[in-house]
Design a protein around this motif. Structure first.
Motif, PDB file in Angstrom:
ATOM      1  N   THR B  10      43.835  43.030  42.147  1.00  0.00           N
ATOM      2  CA  THR B  10      43.269  42.996  40.801  1.00  0.00           C
ATOM      3  C   THR B  10      44.251  42.480  39.767  1.00  0.00           C
ATOM      4  N   ARG B  15      43.486  37.124  40.551  1.00  0.00           N
ATOM      5  CA  ARG B  15      42.123  36.969  40.078  1.00  0.00           C
ATOM      6  C   ARG B  15      41.888  35.524  39.633  1.00  0.00           C
ATOM      7  N   SER B  19      39.219  32.984  41.200  1.00  0.00           N
ATOM      8  CA  SER B  19      38.133  32.370  40.426  1.00  0.00           C
ATOM      9  C   SER B  19      38.210  30.855  40.486  1.00  0.00           C
TER      10      SER B  19
END
Lengths: 378, 336, 202
Positions: B10, B15, B19
């Motif tokens: 996280t 992240r 993405s």
């Protein structure tokens, strides 16, 4: 803007600032093998010179080597999109010369078949013209309708494109009830389709911007080059061989000649769309009044010799006036068969009409002339 | 063990990486399958089957096309500008990928929540124009140069009304942050920006102008001068072969994707649900794909405009109307 | 000034009308007949290449080598040879060769023949990789047809009627050729819906 106003600044362009763009014999557009050598100044055309002859097949020379019945298949292949009208001209010339009386039933069926052929030719023109302009879908709708016509004509003649259906003295064979029923159903089907084409394409603002006031051709230009067909009817002259020199069974039918005075591409477009409606009218009247009787004249000699002399016969093909001139010296084989085709005259005015035009406009003009290149080169 | 793993997964860099990979996969898959949608859609509009031999309903057709394009030789013609020729396809693809980083696919699915997200998208959009021009110019081909000159003037002309419309929307919403814009459209579907006629009475017209400008920016019919086959040969892409051409193609679909998702976010409420079932991302994708279907629908219905008709439309009609809506909405906002 | 707005209104309206029409077409069935999976019914008067007609009693071709077809052909496709056996009144044909690479399917030969000895077949599926396949020996074809008739004696409609010839003035209800009749096969379960092949009246 008048052509002179556009050309005035271009007149001072030195030759080395123009470049030659070749719209080569292989076209993305579906005209056929026509080469146009365009001298351009940026986007403006200074001179567009059509170069034809890439599909010259010596049809007229073949006419000097074959007997009259043997030349018949050639006539279908001159302009394969409206093949029956061309066969009609040749067969009419021979019949006129040999004084053969064609029975009325054959004349009526010839008219029905020719008008169906005219509609299918205009449908191909419409689809291909819109393809040039960038709308891909109407082509397929037009071909869907054309399939129905081709199926009808295949039912009676056995062929789909190059029919050898007319014979000297009449027809190859008679039509059956299925054809008559099918043709009436087709006429009923086609009228709403023409309305759909009007809503989808003719009224479309993008198309109107592309065609209205684009490519003006004056009456004088048409007369100068001998342009006929929808080209001259879109410039205000109501010249149609079916009314001016009536032939076959046309005097018995009631139809109009659509004529528009503007002379731009939109006028030629609308003339052809209206002609399709008139053809439907003629077909309906012909089917209603179809006489009974034989379809072949009696006593057509197997070995046909025309008396010596000069004979001609003109018809209104889909693209204009098509005339066959036969010079005979009393033999089985003609001395000369001259084919006066409409597209050569129609193309000739392209050079003068496209001076100073922008390239997309010139292509719209060429599409609206409805050229079939084998017709030009024969 | 799971604790540390969750902590690592996280973190922000991870992240971000995830993405970016997700966006590239999304764009890649869409670019390939939008080709399928276009071909099938075109076929159905023309009442024919479309691709249906390769795989069930032709679904493996894009893969067959991709394999074909990959297997072709990348021909670099003699005399071209080597760097620019190879750079152009990449430069066309990159802005679309980068701009998708700010689009909120749902409440939590936005790669980056940038405060000036809208500005970033348009900044990257200009690179697109430049890349197309570079591609055409470096090809050293008469047709390509003419075509890329046309493309540049078309794109510049249509960026102006697009930006004017976007400025109107920024005034209406008060922020350039795309996630914030979507959050403002919460509630029932009449809260979407498209229906906010009390702020801008000409809001549907604004949406229409945005849509038209989006079509023109992505060079789609009826504004597809760049790829108009019947006038010049193939336009700006004439000299590209194999995957170079494939990348241009994919970039065009990626741009359509970007344009339609931007329209969804700005006007149609992004991931907001009109009915309370199903997650937000589903509604976002549904709206976006409906807009893409409209883009395909428009392409196969209309003929192409002329070049000067295109520019006339932009300079003489769209710019005055968008200026008018801008003034009107600012007046309405001041008065109300 | 008002004209500008009226023009814009009608212009935009035409765009939406056009889009509505294409959308309506989107939901109609496709019109394509997917060729290898489905075929079309060939009309009775279809012009395939010509074939010989045999005499119902003797099973031999009716041709007696008058060579009218050879003379009528504009493309010189036909070669006919024959011999006159002892004591017979007419020649019998020994070779009938059609060069289909030159044939234009004009029908002059079928029309010129006075005794309906040749007729159009209904062959359309003629793809081949060798040019020699198109120099057709119509004799062999007749033999092959006769063998097929003898094989399927039980289910044919009657050999005499099948082999009787029909020329240019035949009625529309001509008999089908000796091959299995070509008709539209029912579509496979997953094939898309196909519009009816007859012209429907709207």
């Amino acid at each position: 803007m008048a052509t002179e106003d556009i050309l005035a600044p271009l007149a001072s362009t030195p030759p080395q600032e123009t470049f030659v763009l070749n719209l080569g014999p292989q076209h993305p557009a579906t005209h056929g093998v026509l080469r146009v050598k365009m001298t351009m100044d940026g986007e403006y055309i200074v001179r567009a010179e059509p170069v034809c002859g890439y599909i010259h097949r010596m049809q007229e020379k073949m006419g000097e080597n074959r007997s009259y019945a043997q030349f018949l298949p050639n006539t279908s292949r001159i302009d394969y999109l409206s093949a029956l009208t061309y066969t009609h001209a040749f067969v009419g010339a021979v019949e006129r010369a040999a004084r053969i009386q064609v029975p009325p039933r054959a004349e009526y069926i010839r008219v029905v078949a020719s008008e169906l052929n005219r509609i299918s030719s205009h449908l191909v023109w419409w689809g291909a013209f819109l393809l040039d302009l960038g709308g891909f879908t109407p082509l397929l709708y037009a071909f869907d309708d054309r399939e129905k016509i081709l199926d009808l004509l295949e039912g009676i003649t056995g062929a789909r494109l190059t029919y050898s259906y007319f014979r000297i003295g009449g027809l190859y064979n008679d039509v059956d009830d299925e054809f008559i029923k099918g043709t009436r159903a087709f006429v009923a089907h086609m009228r709403p389709r023409l309305k759909m084409y009007k809503d989808l394409v003719t009224d479309n603002v993008i198309l109107r911007k592309r065609l209205i006031e684009i490519g003006p051709i004056s009456q004088e230009l048409c007369r100068l080059y001998g342009a006929t067909g929808p080209v001259i009817r879109g410039s205000g002259v109501p010249y149609d061989v079916r009314k001016v020199e009536p032939y076959s069974a046309y005097p018995e039918f009631d139809f109009e000649i659509p004529t528009l005075p503007e002379g731009d591409s939109m006028a030629r477009y609308l003339v052809r769309m209206a002609e399709m409606v008139q053809s439907l009218r003629i077909i309906e009247q012909a089917l209603d009044k179809l006489p009974a009787g034989p379809v072949m004249a009696e006593k057509v000699p197997r070995v046909l010799k025309l008396p010596a002399g000069d004979f001609c016969y003109a018809v209104e093909a889909a693209r204009g006036r098509f005339m066959v001139r036969i010079v005979s010296d009393n033999k089985e084989i003609p001395y000369r068969v001259k084919l006066r085709t409409p597209c050569l005259s129609n193309l000739s005015l392209f050079e003068e009409a496209s001076r100073g035009m922008l390239l997309p406009d010139a292509l719209a003009l060429m599409g609206s002339l409805d050229l079939v290149i084998p017709d030009i080169d024969r | 063990m799971t604790q540390t793993l969750t902590k690592v997964l996280t973190t922000e860099p991870f992240r971000l990486a995830l993405s970016l990979v997700a966006i590239m996969a999304f764009v890649g898959l869409n670019a390939a399958y939008l080709v399928w949608v276009e071909r099938k859609g075109a076929a159905r509009f023309q009442r024919r089957p479309g691709p249906n031999e390769v795989g069930p309903a032709g679904l493996l057709q894009p893969i067959a096309d991709a394999i074909k394009l990959l297997s072709k030789q990348l021909i670099v013609p003699a005399g071209v500008d080597r760097t620019l020729f190879r750079l152009a396809p990449l430069a066309v693809m990159a802005p679309a990928l980068a701009s998708l980083a700010v689009i909120p696919f749902s409440e939590s699915l936005a790669a980056r929540n940038i405060n000036v997200g809208l500005l970033m998208i348009f900044a990257f959009g200009s690179i697109n124009v430049m890349a197309l021009m570079v591609g055409g110019w470096s090809s050293r081909n008469k047709y390509a140069i003419i075509s890329s000159a046309r493309v540049v003037s078309q794109n510049v002309a249509y960026e102006i009304p697009m930006l004017l419309v976007v400025i109107t929307m920024i005034m209406v919403t008060g922020t350039m942050n795309l996630s914030e814009i979507v959050n403002q459209q919460a509630g029932a579907f009449w809260n979407w920006n498209l229906f906010k006629v009390w702020v801008n009475p000409l809001m549907p017209v604004t949406f229409l102008i945005f849509f038209i400008c989006m079509l023109a920016e992505t060079n789609r019919a009826p504004f597809d001068m760049a790829e108009a086959e019947s006038e010049l040969v193939a336009g700006a892409y004439t000299e590209y072969s194999g995957m170079g051409f494939g990348v241009f193609f994919m970039a065009e679909y990626a741009n359509i994707l970007l344009g339609c998702s931007l329209a969804t976010v700005l006007f149609l409420g992004g991931w907001q649900r009109p009915i309370g079932i199903l997650p937000g991302v589903f509604w976002f994708l549904l709206k976006m794909y409906l807009l893409i279907f409209s883009v395909v629908w428009i392409r196969w219905t209309f003929p192409r405009t002329q070049f000067y008709g295109l520019l006339n439309l932009s300079w003489k009609i769209l710019i005055p109307v968008s200026l008018f809506t801008l003034v009107l909405s600012s007046a309405m906002m001041k008065l109300l | 000034m008002k004209n500008v707005f009226v023009e814009i209104y009608y212009g935009v309206k035409s765009l939406f009308v056009g889009m509505a029409i294409t959308l309506r077409q989107f939901f109609k069935p496709i019109v394509t007949v997917q060729y290898p999976h489905q075929t079309l019914k060939i009309p009775a008067r279809f012009r395939g290449h010509i074939e010989l007609v045999s005499d119902p009693e003797t099973g031999k071709p009716k041709c007696f080598v008058c060579k009218l077809c050879e003379r009528a052909c504009p493309s010189d496709c036909i070669t006919v040879e024959g011999i006159k056996p002892e004591g017979a009144k007419r020649k019998t044909v020994t070779t009938y060769r059609l060069d289909f690479t030159k044939c234009s399917l004009c029908g002059s030969c079928v029309e010129a023949c006075r005794d309906n000895v040749i007729r159009f077949s209904r062959e359309y599926n003629l793809a081949s990789t060798k040019k020699e396949d198109y120099i057709m020996d119509l004799f062999k074809r007749l033999e092959a047809q006769r063998l097929e008739i003898e094989k399927s004696e039980g289910d044919s409609t009657g050999s005499a009627s099948v082999l009787a010839g029909h020329g240019p003035a035949a009625p529309a209800s001509a008999e089908p050729s000796t091959r299995a009749p070509i008709q539209v096969e029912p579509p496979k379960p997953q094939a898309p819906r196909v519009q009816a092949l007859t012209v429907e009246a709207k």
